[in-house]
Design an enzyme around this catalytic site. Structure first.
Site, PDB file in Angstrom:
ATOM      1  N   ARG A 205       0.805  -1.225   0.000  1.00 43.67           N
ATOM      2  CA  ARG A 205       0.000   0.000   0.000  1.00 43.67           C
ATOM      3  C   ARG A 205       0.833   1.268   0.000  1.00 43.67           C
ATOM      4  NH1 ARG A 205      -2.921  -1.465   5.563  1.00 43.67           N
ATOM      5  NH2 ARG A 205      -1.033  -1.871   6.761  1.00 43.67           N
TER       6      ARG A 205
ATOM      7  N   ASP B 142      -4.717  -1.303  -1.664  1.00 51.60           N
ATOM      8  CA  ASP B 142      -5.151  -1.637  -0.301  1.00 51.60           C
ATOM      9  C   ASP B 142      -5.839  -2.987  -0.427  1.00 51.60           C
ATOM     10  OD1 ASP B 142      -6.447  -2.117   2.032  1.00 51.60           O
ATOM     11  OD2 ASP B 142      -7.113  -0.050   2.329  1.00 51.60           O
ATOM     12  N   PHE B 143      -5.290  -3.989   0.215  1.00 52.77           N
ATOM     13  CA  PHE B 143      -5.752  -5.362  -0.016  1.00 52.77           C
ATOM     14  C   PHE B 143      -7.202  -5.579   0.409  1.00 52.77           C
ATOM     15  CE2 PHE B 143      -1.050  -6.642   0.771  1.00 52.77           C
ATOM     16  CZ  PHE B 143      -0.711  -6.122  -0.467  1.00 52.77           C
TER      17      PHE B 143
ATOM     18  N   LYS C 108       3.017 -19.472   7.418  1.00 52.73           N
ATOM     19  CA  LYS C 108       2.670 -19.781   8.794  1.00 52.73           C
ATOM     20  C   LYS C 108       2.835 -18.507   9.635  1.00 52.73           C
ATOM     21  CE  LYS C 108       5.503 -19.961  11.717  1.00 52.73           C
ATOM     22  NZ  LYS C 108       6.660 -19.307  12.341  1.00 52.73           N
TER      23      LYS C 108
ATOM     24  N   HIS D 107       8.865 -23.265   6.140  1.00 50.58           N
ATOM     25  CA  HIS D 107      10.137 -23.169   5.406  1.00 50.58           C
ATOM     26  C   HIS D 107      11.141 -24.239   5.843  1.00 50.58           C
ATOM     27  CE1 HIS D 107      11.460 -20.555   8.794  1.00 50.58           C
ATOM     28  NE2 HIS D 107      12.681 -20.914   8.456  1.00 50.58           N
TER      29      HIS D 107
ATOM     30  N   GLU E 170      17.974 -20.765  18.540  1.00 50.48           N
ATOM     31  CA  GLU E 170      18.184 -19.538  17.772  1.00 50.48           C
ATOM     32  C   GLU E 170      19.047 -18.601  18.594  1.00 50.48           C
ATOM     33  OE1 GLU E 170      14.742 -17.975  15.575  1.00 50.48           O
ATOM     34  OE2 GLU E 170      13.597 -19.109  17.045  1.00 50.48           O
TER      35      GLU E 170
ATOM     36  N   ASP F 120       5.008 -20.350  17.682  1.00 48.31           N
ATOM     37  CA  ASP F 120       5.884 -19.824  16.630  1.00 48.31           C
ATOM     38  C   ASP F 120       6.760 -20.912  16.013  1.00 48.31           C
ATOM     39  OD1 ASP F 120       7.011 -17.615  15.145  1.00 48.31           O
ATOM     40  OD2 ASP F 120       8.793 -17.749  16.405  1.00 48.31           O
TER      41      ASP F 120
ATOM     42  N   HIS G 106       7.403 -25.936  12.755  1.00 49.60           N
ATOM     43  CA  HIS G 106       8.698 -26.485  12.337  1.00 49.60           C
ATOM     44  C   HIS G 106       9.067 -27.767  13.101  1.00 49.60           C
ATOM     45  CE1 HIS G 106       8.851 -22.743  10.334  1.00 49.60           C
ATOM     46  NE2 HIS G 106       9.347 -22.025  11.298  1.00 49.60           N
TER      47      HIS G 106
HETATM   48  N1  NDP Z   1       9.192 -12.159   8.569  1.00 45.93           N
HETATM   49  C1  NDP Z   1       9.519 -13.434   8.726  1.00 45.93           C
HETATM   50  O1  NDP Z   1      10.683 -13.816   8.910  1.00 45.93           O
HETATM   51  C2  NDP Z   1       8.461 -14.473   8.663  1.00 45.93           C
HETATM   52  C3  NDP Z   1       7.156 -14.139   8.336  1.00 45.93           C
HETATM   53  N2  NDP Z   1       6.217 -15.127   8.248  1.00 45.93           N
HETATM   54  C4  NDP Z   1       4.844 -14.797   7.853  1.00 45.93           C
HETATM   55  O2  NDP Z   1       4.862 -14.080   6.621  1.00 45.93           O
HETATM   56  C5  NDP Z   1       3.814 -13.142   6.564  1.00 45.93           C
HETATM   57  C6  NDP Z   1       4.404 -11.752   6.313  1.00 45.93           C
HETATM   58  O3  NDP Z   1       5.243 -11.434   7.414  1.00 45.93           O
HETATM   59  P1  NDP Z   1       6.161 -10.145   7.426  1.00 45.93           P
HETATM   60  O4  NDP Z   1       6.751  -9.898   6.095  1.00 45.93           O
HETATM   61  O5  NDP Z   1       7.049 -10.294   8.585  1.00 45.93           O
HETATM   62  O6  NDP Z   1       5.092  -8.992   7.745  1.00 45.93           O
HETATM   63  P2  NDP Z   1       5.246  -7.440   7.500  1.00 45.93           P
HETATM   64  O7  NDP Z   1       4.258  -6.768   8.401  1.00 45.93           O
HETATM   65  O8  NDP Z   1       6.665  -7.025   7.548  1.00 45.93           O
HETATM   66  O9  NDP Z   1       4.773  -7.252   5.991  1.00 45.93           O
HETATM   67  C7  NDP Z   1       3.440  -7.296   5.583  1.00 45.93           C
HETATM   68  C8  NDP Z   1       3.285  -6.497   4.326  1.00 45.93           C
HETATM   69  O10 NDP Z   1       1.914  -6.489   3.950  1.00 45.93           O
HETATM   70  C9  NDP Z   1       1.469  -5.139   3.786  1.00 45.93           C
HETATM   71  N3  NDP Z   1       0.057  -5.021   4.158  1.00 45.93           N
HETATM   72  C10 NDP Z   1      -0.526  -5.480   5.294  1.00 45.93           C
HETATM   73  N4  NDP Z   1      -1.856  -5.192   5.255  1.00 45.93           N
HETATM   74  C11 NDP Z   1      -2.088  -4.585   4.069  1.00 45.93           C
HETATM   75  C12 NDP Z   1      -3.246  -4.079   3.432  1.00 45.93           C
HETATM   76  N5  NDP Z   1      -4.477  -4.126   3.986  1.00 45.93           N
HETATM   77  N6  NDP Z   1      -3.122  -3.501   2.228  1.00 45.93           N
HETATM   78  C13 NDP Z   1      -1.902  -3.413   1.626  1.00 45.93           C
HETATM   79  N7  NDP Z   1      -0.765  -3.875   2.178  1.00 45.93           N
HETATM   80  C14 NDP Z   1      -0.862  -4.470   3.378  1.00 45.93           C
HETATM   81  C15 NDP Z   1       2.350  -4.351   4.716  1.00 45.93           C
HETATM   82  O11 NDP Z   1       2.295  -3.023   4.356  1.00 45.93           O
HETATM   83  P3  NDP Z   1       2.606  -1.866   5.460  1.00 45.93           P
HETATM   84  O12 NDP Z   1       4.069  -1.943   5.666  1.00 45.93           O
HETATM   85  O13 NDP Z   1       2.126  -0.650   4.791  1.00 45.93           O
HETATM   86  O14 NDP Z   1       1.807  -2.222   6.695  1.00 45.93           O
HETATM   87  C16 NDP Z   1       3.687  -5.045   4.443  1.00 45.93           C
HETATM   88  O15 NDP Z   1       4.229  -4.643   3.193  1.00 45.93           O
HETATM   89  C17 NDP Z   1       3.066 -13.270   7.896  1.00 45.93           C
HETATM   90  O16 NDP Z   1       2.006 -14.168   7.730  1.00 45.93           O
HETATM   91  C18 NDP Z   1       4.129 -13.867   8.824  1.00 45.93           C
HETATM   92  O17 NDP Z   1       3.539 -14.571   9.882  1.00 45.93           O
HETATM   93  C19 NDP Z   1       6.528 -16.450   8.441  1.00 45.93           C
HETATM   94  C20 NDP Z   1       7.806 -16.832   8.777  1.00 45.93           C
HETATM   95  C21 NDP Z   1       8.873 -15.879   8.952  1.00 45.93           C
HETATM   96  O1  LIG Z   2       9.213 -19.231  11.370  1.00 49.81           O
HETATM   97  C1  LIG Z   2      10.072 -18.744  12.077  1.00 49.81           C
HETATM   98  O2  LIG Z   2      11.341 -19.188  11.928  1.00 49.81           O
HETATM   99  C2  LIG Z   2      12.430 -18.402  12.386  1.00 49.81           C
HETATM  100  C3  LIG Z   2      13.623 -19.359  12.448  1.00 49.81           C
HETATM  101  O3  LIG Z   2      13.909 -19.822  11.156  1.00 49.81           O
HETATM  102  P1  LIG Z   2      15.386 -20.302  10.775  1.00 49.81           P
HETATM  103  O4  LIG Z   2      15.273 -20.782   9.376  1.00 49.81           O
HETATM  104  O5  LIG Z   2      16.266 -19.089  10.935  1.00 49.81           O
HETATM  105  O6  LIG Z   2      15.763 -21.374  11.748  1.00 49.81           O
HETATM  106  C4  LIG Z   2      12.146 -17.784  13.741  1.00 49.81           C
HETATM  107  O7  LIG Z   2      13.191 -16.899  14.111  1.00 49.81           O
HETATM  108  C5  LIG Z   2      10.852 -17.019  13.681  1.00 49.81           C
HETATM  109  O8  LIG Z   2      10.535 -16.495  14.979  1.00 49.81           O
HETATM  110  C6  LIG Z   2       9.732 -17.919  13.231  1.00 49.81           C
HETATM  111  O9  LIG Z   2       8.551 -17.150  13.012  1.00 49.81           O
END
Ligand code: NDP
Ligand SMILES: O=C1O[C@H](COP(=O)(O)O)[C@@H](O)[C@H](O)[C@H]1O
Length: 497
Positions: free
Chosen positions: A55, A98-99, A153, A183, A221, A240, A245
């Site tokens: 967004r 906007d999703f 997840k 993953h 970790e 988590d 995992h």
């Molecule tokens: N980060 C990680 O290492 C991991 C993440 N996950 C999963 O992956 C998914 C994404 O996580 P993560 O990347 O950390 O999350 P973030 O919050 O960093 O990213 C989410 C993204 O979606 C956008 N977004 C959210 N709501 C809307 C909306 N209504 N309209 C448009 N854009 C939107 C956000 O935009 P904005 O910035 O503007 O809010 C942002 O770009 C989650 O389900 C998380 O649980 C799983 C394992 C590891």
């Molecule tokens: O899914 C997740 O995994 C990471 C750990 O992943 P790894 O590949 O680095 O072992 C964890 O840090 C995070 O909290 C969890 O959401």
């Protein structure tokens, strides 16, 4: 390039990828580096295009610049060559959406106009909006009968919320086109577990309670919660890491041989393991489960704050950052074999490994002082330094040693055994499999639900007792009680490699 040919004469991996959450942490840290590496290795067909959706007010050039910055942080300089980068960036477009508003989805239809390729929709967003995105994709006419959806997840917070999310996805996508990522299933050594178990008769015949005394899984970790207090404090380490995992690792170790390598043959066997996991009762909860939370300490030589002092923390929180437990897969193959699991944040190092402890010989003829050595161990190292080692006993060499035994590894270290091959990141493998339309490395709905069922009963028991987690200093291996938990059985966590 070597791509199998699919319908319409296209390779099976010729796809358009619509990436929701294109500027989020996961996309920037994991997905672009993985896509870039696939491109660099010649595994992305020339036609593959990526539409980033988020967004923020970006245009395509600014988006490409942001992705370049992310790649520079995550990809080794020696692997980031100009030509590959240019080719990769040329695949990227951006649309601001906007999703939750169906109107914005026209951008996807515009981008797809005339494309004969199937679309992959990757939802790198919180699970709470998976349903709304799926409905809007459908209402906007962006889907066809080939579109696949990839979701991350954690799917929900418990069984009930996961069912709501899966129902919402299932109203739009049949299960055969849903790819639920865990993953850990994309990690090279995790896949090697399948090869090791089912391609080697040596292990196939020994893989049961007659020959294995116990199994250990450690996923340690070094990092803390990395600025994700809002998410993590609602979840805790059980939701988590264990719900997904660690239970997936238990499944791959404990499952019966599938009839073949088809996704459902493998997943049917994994579900049987999840159904057979022993629930905890009041007595075993106190004895066999340890929850911990880190306090201030050191990590990598630096002082680090405790969990309750992290940015945004609520100082009353009882959320666990560490769990250790002893469980059992109550079936014919595994009855009586403890599975010791432990996982935590802010541990001394990043280390994920599985140790299979084989039983001792029924009759022992060597030096009684060495009796404790006398069992083989199979050590499967997931990270770092992926590899597999079988610890065997040989005679200690030297004229003065008599028949002294010496434990030593038969060692397969992947980076030295296959020096030319880079070990791919899990997301590279998983993205490739989605592109090929193969589901065996993805989690089926019933797996998610049985895993929640088991975790929910454990969480309910914790909540009924409401006892605070035990403290452990950052940089340690968790609460002392987690060591006592295994030593009470006359065993210890395995620390060498
Ligand atoms: N980060 C990680 O290492 C991991 C993440 N996950 C999963 O992956 C998914 C994404 O996580 P993560 O990347 O950390 O999350 P973030 O919050 O960093 O990213 C989410 C993204 O979606 C956008 N977004 C959210 N709501 C809307 C909306 N209504 N309209 C448009 N854009 C939107 C956000 O935009 P904005 O910035 O503007 O809010 C942002 O770009 C989650 O389900 C998380 O649980 C799983 C394992 C590891
Ligand atoms: O899914 C997740 O995994 C990471 C750990 O992943 P790894 O590949 O680095 O072992 C964890 O840090 C995070 O909290 C969890 O959401």
């Amino acid at each position: 390039m070597n791509h199998e040919t699919g319908p319409l004469g296209m390779s099976n991996s010729e796809v358009d990828l619509a990436l929701f959450g294109a500027l989020g942490d996961l996309a920037l840290r994991k997905l672009y580096p993985a896509l870039y590496q696939l491109d660099r290795e010649g595994l992305l067909p020339e036609t593959t295009r990526v539409l980033g959706l988020a967004r923020q007010e970006y245009d395509t050039a600014a988006f490409q610049a942001r992705v370049t910055e992310a790649l520079k942080q995550r990809v080794k300089a020696s692997e980031l060559d100009k030509e590959s980068l240019k080719r990769f960036l040329a695949r990227l477009d951006y649309a601001r959406v906007d999703f939750n508003q169906v109107e914005g989805y026209e951008a996807i239809r515009g981008w797809r106009e005339g494309s004969p390729r199937p679309m992959i929709v990757y939802l790198a967003v919180p699970a709470s909006i998976y349903g709304s995105i799926c409905r809007n994709l459908q209402a906007s006419g962006s889907l066809d009968g080939e579109t696949r959806v990839v979701v991350e997840k954690p799917i929900g917070y418990d069984l009930e919320s996961s069912q709501e999310i899966n129902d919402a996805i299932g109203e739009v996508f049949p299960e055969s086109r849903v790819y639920r990522i865990d993953h850990y299933l994309g990690k090279e050594t995790v896949q090697n577990l399948i090869a090791l178990r089912f391609a080697n008769p040596l292990f196939g015949t020994q893989w049961n309670q007659n020959h294995i005394s116990h199994v250990e899984i450690t996923v340690a970790e070094q990092v803390g919660i990395e600025g994700r207090w809002g998410y993590f404090d609602q979840a805790g380490q059980l939701r988590d890491m264990v719900q997904n995992h660690l239970l997936q690792l238990v499944c791959l170790i404990a499952m019966d041989p599938p009839a073949n390598l088809d996704a459902d043959a493998i997943r049917d066997e994994k579900v049987k393991v999840l159904k057979a996991l022993k629930p905890f009762g009041t007595e075993s909860l106190g004895r066999d489960v340890v929850r911990g939370q880190y306090t201030a300490g050191t990590s990598g030589g630096q002082s680090v704050p405790g969990y309750l002092e992290e940015e945004g923390a609520n100082t009353e929180s009882h959320t666990e950052t560490f769990v250790a437990m002893k469980t059992e897969v109550a079936n014919w193959r595994w009855a009586g074999v403890p599975f010791y699991l432990r996982t935590g944040k802010r541990m001394p190092e990043k280390l994920s490994q599985i140790v299979i402890h084989f039983r001792q010989q029924p009759h022992y003829i060597f030096d009684p002082d060495q009796r404790s050595l006398a069992a083989n161990k199979l050590i499967i190292r997931l990270q770092p330094e992926e590899g597999i080692a079988l610890q065997v006993l040989t005679k200690d060499s030297g004229l003065d040693k008599g028949m002294r035994l010496r434990p030593g590894p038969l060692h397969l270290d992947f980076s030295s055994a296959f020096p030319k091959s880079r070990i791919p990141d899990a997301y590279e493998r998983l993205l490739l499999e989605v592109m090929k339309g193969q589901q065996y490395l993805f989690v089926r709905r019933d797996e998610v639900e049985y895993a929640w069922r088991w975790c929910d009963q454990l969480i309910a028991a914790w909540e009924a007792h409401d006892s605070p987690p035990r403290r452990y200093p950052a940089g340690s291996w968790g609460p002392v009680a987690s060591i006592a938990m295994i030593t009470q059985d006359g065993r210890s966590w395995y620390e060498d490699y």
